[in-house]
Design a protein around this motif. Sequence first.
Motif, short mmCIF file in Angstrom:
data_model
loop_
_atom_site.label_atom_id
_atom_site.label_comp_id
_atom_site.label_asym_id
_atom_site.label_seq_id
_atom_site.Cartn_x
_atom_site.Cartn_y
_atom_site.Cartn_z
N UNK A 8 61.34 69.45 8.60
CA UNK A 8 59.97 69.96 9.30
C UNK A 8 59.60 69.46 10.60
N UNK A 9 59.61 70.55 11.58
CA UNK A 9 59.10 70.03 12.85
C UNK A 9 57.63 69.74 12.84
N UNK A 10 57.27 68.72 13.86
CA UNK A 10 55.92 68.28 13.73
C UNK A 10 54.95 69.29 14.47
N UNK A 11 55.32 69.64 15.63
CA UNK A 11 54.48 70.55 16.47
C UNK A 11 54.93 72.10 15.98
N UNK A 12 53.95 72.84 15.17
CA UNK A 12 54.33 74.18 14.90
C UNK A 12 52.81 75.04 15.29
N UNK A 13 53.10 76.21 15.22
CA UNK A 13 51.99 77.13 15.47
C UNK A 13 51.45 77.65 14.15
N UNK A 14 49.97 77.88 14.12
CA UNK A 14 49.29 77.96 12.96
C UNK A 14 48.99 76.80 12.18
N UNK A 15 49.82 76.07 11.97
CA UNK A 15 49.52 74.78 10.91
C UNK A 15 50.78 73.85 11.68
N UNK A 16 49.95 72.68 11.73
CA UNK A 16 51.06 71.68 12.15
C UNK A 16 52.01 71.27 11.10
N UNK A 39 51.27 70.79 7.33
CA UNK A 39 51.92 71.48 6.12
C UNK A 39 52.48 70.33 5.01
N UNK A 40 52.86 69.02 5.73
CA UNK A 40 53.25 67.96 4.70
C UNK A 40 51.89 67.52 3.88
N UNK A 41 50.92 67.34 4.34
CA UNK A 41 49.81 67.08 3.44
C UNK A 41 49.55 68.10 2.27
N UNK A 42 49.65 69.33 2.53
CA UNK A 42 49.33 70.28 1.66
C UNK A 42 50.46 70.47 0.52
N UNK A 43 51.46 70.19 0.79
CA UNK A 43 52.64 70.09 -0.10
C UNK A 43 52.63 68.77 -0.83
N UNK A 44 52.13 67.62 -0.49
CA UNK A 44 51.82 66.35 -1.19
C UNK A 44 50.73 66.59 -1.85
N UNK A 103 53.77 77.14 10.41
CA UNK A 103 53.25 76.28 9.18
C UNK A 103 53.00 77.22 8.09
N UNK A 104 52.10 78.59 8.17
CA UNK A 104 51.87 79.33 6.93
C UNK A 104 53.29 79.80 6.55
#
Length: 239
Positions: free
Chosen positions: A63-71, A75-80, A46-47
């Motif tokens: 974008x994969x759902x299950x990611x290390x560091x940040x799901x 990631x989607x929320x931050x971009x939006x 995610x980062x």
Amino acid sequence: MTDRGDGRENARTPYILVVEDDEALLMMLRYNLEKLGYEVGAAEDGPEALARVAARRPDLMVLDWMLPGLSGLDVCRRLRDQEATRTLPIIMLTARAGEADNIRGLDTGADDYVTKPCSIEALQARIRALLRRAPPADNLLRFADVTLDTVAHRAERNGRTLTLGPTEYRILEFFLRHPRQVFSREDLLQRVWERGVHVELRTVDVHIRRLRLILNGPGEADIIRTVRAAGYALDDPRA
């Protein structure tokens, strides 16, 4: 006038960022998407995904759902939440096949939702559909961490709004349309200033100096390169 760059920043080929922590799947997706003619970037957590988007906004993200560091959801929320990426097309790619998960992913801001395993043909169809709906890329010019919206006449660097005078705006837009190319003072006078207006060559230097002061904040790299006896170029010393 010398062209040092490969023109990627201004290329018409759609740039897709694939974010996936499964290395084998990431390589497979990248290979197949490049084979289909896309330019592909990759991130494994995610980062790293957020950092890559900040450096260069893609035309679409897988974008994969299950990611290390940040799901992927985070990631989607931050971009939006950011104006520059609010309309970035995002396809959520995940092994979660339940209807509740599908709804959750779409409610978070994803434009589409694809479950693994997924054929490259099905993914390509989703990508084509989203890219057709995306706003015209010509309105948004980007290089390194600088973005210029030519419709709203708004420029940003690292999310910081740049207050540009009319001439500095035209110079920046010209540079963004021709990244990494070196232009002499005469070139800039002919292609940025209005015809029939008499301007001395040293005036170009004055406006370049002003543009530098606006562009370069504390700790930021100077992305206007001075080429001795040749002119100026928009370039990224970190690249």
